[in-house]
Design an enzyme around this catalytic site. Structure first.
Site, PDB file in Angstrom:
ATOM      1  N   LYS A 191       0.954  -0.633   4.717  1.00 52.12           N
ATOM      2  CA  LYS A 191       0.291  -1.861   5.137  1.00 52.12           C
ATOM      3  C   LYS A 191      -1.211  -1.665   5.328  1.00 52.12           C
ATOM      4  O   LYS A 191      -1.989  -2.603   5.166  1.00 52.12           O
ATOM      5  CB  LYS A 191       0.924  -2.380   6.427  1.00 52.12           C
ATOM      6  CG  LYS A 191       2.354  -2.879   6.229  1.00 52.12           C
ATOM      7  CD  LYS A 191       2.445  -3.958   5.153  1.00 52.12           C
ATOM      8  CE  LYS A 191       3.838  -4.550   5.051  1.00 52.12           C
ATOM      9  NZ  LYS A 191       3.960  -5.540   3.953  1.00 52.12           N
TER      10      LYS A 191
ATOM     11  N   LYS B  92      13.200 -14.590   1.481  1.00 54.15           N
ATOM     12  CA  LYS B  92      12.260 -14.272   0.400  1.00 54.15           C
ATOM     13  C   LYS B  92      12.830 -13.213  -0.546  1.00 54.15           C
ATOM     14  O   LYS B  92      12.806 -13.379  -1.774  1.00 54.15           O
ATOM     15  CB  LYS B  92      10.925 -13.796   0.975  1.00 54.15           C
ATOM     16  CG  LYS B  92       9.870 -13.519  -0.094  1.00 54.15           C
ATOM     17  CD  LYS B  92       8.588 -12.986   0.505  1.00 54.15           C
ATOM     18  CE  LYS B  92       8.753 -11.543   0.944  1.00 54.15           C
ATOM     19  NZ  LYS B  92       7.472 -10.909   1.297  1.00 54.15           N
ATOM     20  N   THR B  93      13.359 -12.136   0.016  1.00 55.09           N
ATOM     21  CA  THR B  93      13.902 -11.061  -0.813  1.00 55.09           C
ATOM     22  C   THR B  93      15.113 -11.545  -1.594  1.00 55.09           C
ATOM     23  O   THR B  93      15.248 -11.287  -2.792  1.00 55.09           O
ATOM     24  CB  THR B  93      14.278  -9.856   0.057  1.00 55.09           C
ATOM     25  OG1 THR B  93      13.116  -9.382   0.734  1.00 55.09           O
ATOM     26  CG2 THR B  93      14.851  -8.737  -0.794  1.00 55.09           C
TER      27      THR B  93
ATOM     28  N   SER C 241       9.914 -13.043   7.793  1.00 54.32           N
ATOM     29  CA  SER C 241      11.215 -12.396   7.939  1.00 54.32           C
ATOM     30  C   SER C 241      12.295 -13.418   8.245  1.00 54.32           C
ATOM     31  O   SER C 241      12.132 -14.294   9.091  1.00 54.32           O
ATOM     32  CB  SER C 241      11.149 -11.366   9.068  1.00 54.32           C
ATOM     33  OG  SER C 241      12.381 -10.713   9.228  1.00 54.32           O
TER      34      SER C 241
ATOM     35  N   ARG D 241       5.318  -0.744  13.082  1.00 55.58           N
ATOM     36  CA  ARG D 241       3.858  -0.723  13.130  1.00 55.58           C
ATOM     37  C   ARG D 241       3.348  -0.876  14.558  1.00 55.58           C
ATOM     38  O   ARG D 241       4.048  -1.366  15.436  1.00 55.58           O
ATOM     39  CB  ARG D 241       3.291  -1.848  12.256  1.00 55.58           C
ATOM     40  CG  ARG D 241       3.505  -1.675  10.773  1.00 55.58           C
ATOM     41  CD  ARG D 241       2.912  -2.833   9.983  1.00 55.58           C
ATOM     42  NE  ARG D 241       3.615  -4.086  10.239  1.00 55.58           N
ATOM     43  CZ  ARG D 241       3.143  -5.075  10.987  1.00 55.58           C
ATOM     44  NH1 ARG D 241       1.956  -4.963  11.570  1.00 55.58           N
ATOM     45  NH2 ARG D 241       3.836  -6.183  11.173  1.00 55.58           N
TER      46      ARG D 241
ATOM     47  N   ASP E 295       6.828  -7.640  -2.645  1.00 57.95           N
ATOM     48  CA  ASP E 295       6.061  -7.761  -1.400  1.00 57.95           C
ATOM     49  C   ASP E 295       4.564  -8.010  -1.553  1.00 57.95           C
ATOM     50  O   ASP E 295       4.002  -8.797  -0.816  1.00 57.95           O
ATOM     51  CB  ASP E 295       6.281  -6.503  -0.558  1.00 57.95           C
ATOM     52  CG  ASP E 295       5.887  -6.684   0.888  1.00 57.95           C
ATOM     53  OD1 ASP E 295       6.255  -7.715   1.481  1.00 57.95           O
ATOM     54  OD2 ASP E 295       5.220  -5.793   1.444  1.00 57.95           O
TER      55      ASP E 295
ATOM     56  N   HIS F  27       0.681 -11.746  -0.061  1.00 53.44           N
ATOM     57  CA  HIS F  27       1.869 -11.150   0.533  1.00 53.44           C
ATOM     58  C   HIS F  27       3.063 -11.983   0.093  1.00 53.44           C
ATOM     59  O   HIS F  27       3.460 -12.932   0.749  1.00 53.44           O
ATOM     60  CB  HIS F  27       1.752 -11.129   2.060  1.00 53.44           C
ATOM     61  CG  HIS F  27       2.864 -10.398   2.729  1.00 53.44           C
ATOM     62  ND1 HIS F  27       3.604 -10.939   3.743  1.00 53.44           N
ATOM     63  CD2 HIS F  27       3.368  -9.154   2.522  1.00 53.44           C
ATOM     64  CE1 HIS F  27       4.517 -10.072   4.136  1.00 53.44           C
ATOM     65  NE2 HIS F  27       4.396  -8.983   3.400  1.00 53.44           N
TER      66      HIS F  27
ATOM     67  N   ARG G 278      14.869   1.164   7.241  1.00 56.61           N
ATOM     68  CA  ARG G 278      14.219   0.829   5.967  1.00 56.61           C
ATOM     69  C   ARG G 278      14.616   1.799   4.855  1.00 56.61           C
ATOM     70  O   ARG G 278      14.979   2.951   5.110  1.00 56.61           O
ATOM     71  CB  ARG G 278      12.701   0.884   6.130  1.00 56.61           C
ATOM     72  CG  ARG G 278      12.136  -0.153   7.081  1.00 56.61           C
ATOM     73  CD  ARG G 278      11.819  -1.429   6.366  1.00 56.61           C
ATOM     74  NE  ARG G 278      11.300  -2.458   7.255  1.00 56.61           N
ATOM     75  CZ  ARG G 278      10.640  -3.521   6.826  1.00 56.61           C
ATOM     76  NH1 ARG G 278      10.401  -3.679   5.544  1.00 56.61           N
ATOM     77  NH2 ARG G 278      10.223  -4.436   7.682  1.00 56.61           N
TER      78      ARG G 278
END
Length: 699
Positions: free
Chosen positions: A362, A403-404, A399, A217, A418, A381, A483
């Protein structure tokens, strides 16, 4: 097509007329959309270091040179709609797709020699004749026709229907007959492989592609139109991700994007939904120049049924992705050739100068952060899963916090990884897919993600073997921010539709490299608000003369780059919903224990999983607790399967003085970060509540 006339269905760029043609979005609670009158998931990667487009493509394949070398004395100029028509002479400008490709220009466009053999080609099944003879007095730009490939569907759920005549690009403004084209994934793959250099099929069937010079981004180039409404509603100023621009500058960029899209032989249009809650879903339309972008958004948004497409109507929000073409750097507010612009009044987004697909994902998330609170729905989020008994848990974390990993549990159903909404009826996933990091991906560590990378999945900026087409997920030649984008149905234990009841547990994850936060602590509502607003984790900054020091990172609401309103407004909504539903807040440290990074040790994943299991089962609520100093956190005396000596951080440190010094240092960092929010005026008294301030570190 790009003119201003109305006699043959061309665009009208009158700001007033365009605004009047747009739908009104009802924002009251539970209302349907009608047509009536910075560092979370840190994908802000640096620009790829290359001088030419061919050099970029060469990074993608191992032990190989470009498969089609340039001919002597000329070059193949590729575009999204096939090779472009060459112009003879030394001064021929490089095509939009090959020349500007998201580069920040220091001087001006580069020039190359055209290849006379690369004459413009068209798809055999696409007729190239206008629907009607143009009037004699129109400009040359009005003679250009663009074929609209509308709702190309890799799912193959609907019957194929091909247009009998060419559709003009002004179809997007609903002035021509609608044609719904539904192709199998092979045809969408074909569009990318045939016309987008750098697109390949990997050994698992996934589509590997490149996002150009930008592999992350561009937050410094993202802007929001500041008008009479947004000036008072949005979060502006210090700490805010919202950089202002005026509507005139937005319209300049919008027209530049539309002109570029009009110049192409074909564009891709996706009509899709956001939010699995049918009462509060948003209709979005994405207009893009690349098949890769169309497939990406097909995966990431919610895919309508055939009947829903037939009755889709006017979208609530539209994206014009002309990212292969740069903005004009001399336009007011522009600081580079990249610009990502959101106009909430017009309900439009314009992308110029970056092909990174995550900008669309996003950008829409930011829009939901604005629209949903207006309906008294909290946008989050977070990851979200549900137990077999219907108990829902939310996972927040930046990050590297896990979390994942922790939200993916084979014993629980995945609602989403997400983006979510929490309404009066429960939680719902905003998206229809997952966008997973691929760096160092392995079958052993992440089997679900590994198996989801198959036919229909988009792989961004990965490196693969040129012969076997097997991807090397450890290779960072293009970027570390590799990704995979795939439909959520590719995860075996996903819950379809992606909705669930009210959460029982709200889990805030922090990878504390300072090693002073407990592995788990129970939070009251004020503490939950405080730590939610703080959005803390710690990273290892690097090595200096052999000493590695942690670096604190704060991202408000665990997603500061995407929120629109002030963080305290989201925090207040979170606390209100938690109180109403009896949900419990937890702070879980997945970082270090017994010392900071370099002296202590990382808390074992097996211990963290035991903690999460105890939260899910409810057994942790029945434990006895003690309060820590400084942060005042409630920590359990015992968790089944976890050594008791690590539950109190100080007990795990040999050097108690060093522990106290480090604890005070981290507390000071929290306090300094929170000063940004204490200065914000909320309510008539203009102050944050004393309850939230008291929930922070006390020293």
């Amino acid at each position: 097509m790009a003119g201003n006339g109305n006699t043959d269905g061309e665009f009208s760029f009158s700001a007033a007329a365009a605004r009047d043609a747009l739908p009104r979005i009802t924002t009251e609670k539970g209302a349907k959309s009608t047509t009536s009158s910075d560092v979370c998931h840190d994908d802000t990667a640096s620009r790829v270091n290359f001088q030419t487009i061919d050099q970029l493509h060469s990074l993608q394949k191992k032990r190989s040179a470009p498969t089609t070398p340039l001919k002597e004395g000329g070059g193949v100029v590729m575009g999204t709609s096939g090779p472009t028509t060459p112009v003879s002479g030394e001064s021929m400008l490089q095509s939009v797709s090959a020349s500007l490709a998201s580069l920040t220009r220091e001087t001006g466009p580069k020039v190359i020699r055209g290849d006379p053999t690369s004459a413009a080609k068209v798809m055999a099944h696409v007729p190239q004749t206008p629907t009607s003879a143009p009037a004699a007095d129109v400009s040359d730009s009005s003679l250009k026709f663009t074929h609209v490939l509308h709702n190309l569907s890799p799912a193959g759920n609907h019957p194929k229907r091909r247009p009998s005549s060419l559709t003009r690009f002004d179809y997007i403004f609903y002035k021509t007959k609608r044609h719904i084209l539904n192709f199998m994934v092979a045809e969408l793959y074909e569009q990318a492989i045939k016309y987008e250099k750098g697109s390949f099929v990997t050994s698992t069937g996934a589509l590997a592609t490149l996002s150009g010079a930008k592999t992350g981004r561009s937050p410094k180039d993202k802007r929001v139109v500041k008008d009479e409404t947004t000036a008072s509603e949005l979060w502006w100023g210090k700490g805010s991700p919202n950089i202002e621009m005026d509507e005139q500058s937005f319209l300049v960029n919008r027209e530049r994007a539309v002109d570029y899209l009009n110049s192409l032989d074909k564009v891709f249009v996706n009509d899709q939904y956001l939010n699995w809650d049918p009462e509060n879903r948003i209709k979005v339309r994405i207009v893009s120049a690349r098949a890769y972008h169309s497939l990406f958004m097909h995966n990431m948004c919610i895919r309508p049924t055939a009947e829903e497409l037939e009755n889709f109507g006017t979208p609530d929000f539209t994206i014009y992705n002309a990212g292969k073409f740069p903005c004009n750097r001399f336009t007011h507010y522009m600081t580079s050739s990249t610009s990502v612009d959101i106009n909430l009044g017009r309900r439009e987004m314009v992308i110029l100068g970056t092909q990174y697909a995550g900008e669309m994902k996003k950008g829409l998330f930011g829009v939901m952060h604005y629209l949903m609170p207006k309906r008294k729905i909290l946008s989050l989020h977070s990851g979200c899963n549900m137990g077999k008994e219907g108990d829902v848990a939310l996972f927040f974390g930046l990050s590297g916090t896990g979390k994942t990993t922790l939200s993916t549990d084979h014993n629980r159903y995945l609602i989403g990884d997400d983006e979510h909404c929490w309404s009066e009826t429960g939680v719902s996933n905003i998206e229809g897919g997952c966008y997973a990091k691929c760096i160092d991906l392995s079958r052993e560590k992440e089997p679900d993600i590994w198996n989801a990378i198959k036919f229909g999945t988009v792989l961004e900026n990965v490196v693969f073997d040129e012969h076997t087409r097997e991807v090397d997920y450890t290779d960072k030649s293009v970027t570390e921010n590799t990704r995979a984008a795939y439909p959520i149905e590719y995860i075996p234990n996903s819950k379809i539709p992606c909705v669930g009841p009210h959460p029982k547990n709200v889990i805030l994850l922090a990878c504390d490299a300072f090693g002073v936060l407990p592995p788990v602590s129970k939070l009251d509502l004020a503490q939950t608000m405080y730590h939610f607003i703080s959005g803390y984790t710690a990273l290892v900054a690097g090595t200096e003369e052999g000493v590695k020091e942690p670096r604190a990172t704060f991202s408000a609401c665990f997603g500061a780059a995407f929120i629109m309103l002030h963080p305290t407004k989201y925090a207040a909504m979170l606390a209100e919903k938690m109180k109403a539903q009896g949900a419990t807040g937890w702070l879980v440290n997945t970082g270090w224990s017994g010392g900071s990074y370099g002296s202590g040790s990382r808390i074992k994943l097996a211990y963290t999983r035991k903690i999460i299991d105890a939260i899910h089962s409810g057994s942790l609520l029945n434990a006895t607790y003690q309060k820590t100093e400084i942060f005042g956190l409630e920590i359990p005396n015992e968790v089944e399967g976890v050594p008791s000596e690590i539950l109190e951080p100080m007990n795990a440190w040999e050097d108690k003085v060093a522990y106290k010094d480090t604890l005070l240092k981290l507390a000071g960092l929290f306090r300094n970060n929170f000063e940004t929010f204490t200065s914000h005026k909320i309510g008539e008294d203009g102050k944050l509540t004393e309850e939230i301030l008291a929930a922070g570190p006390n020293f």
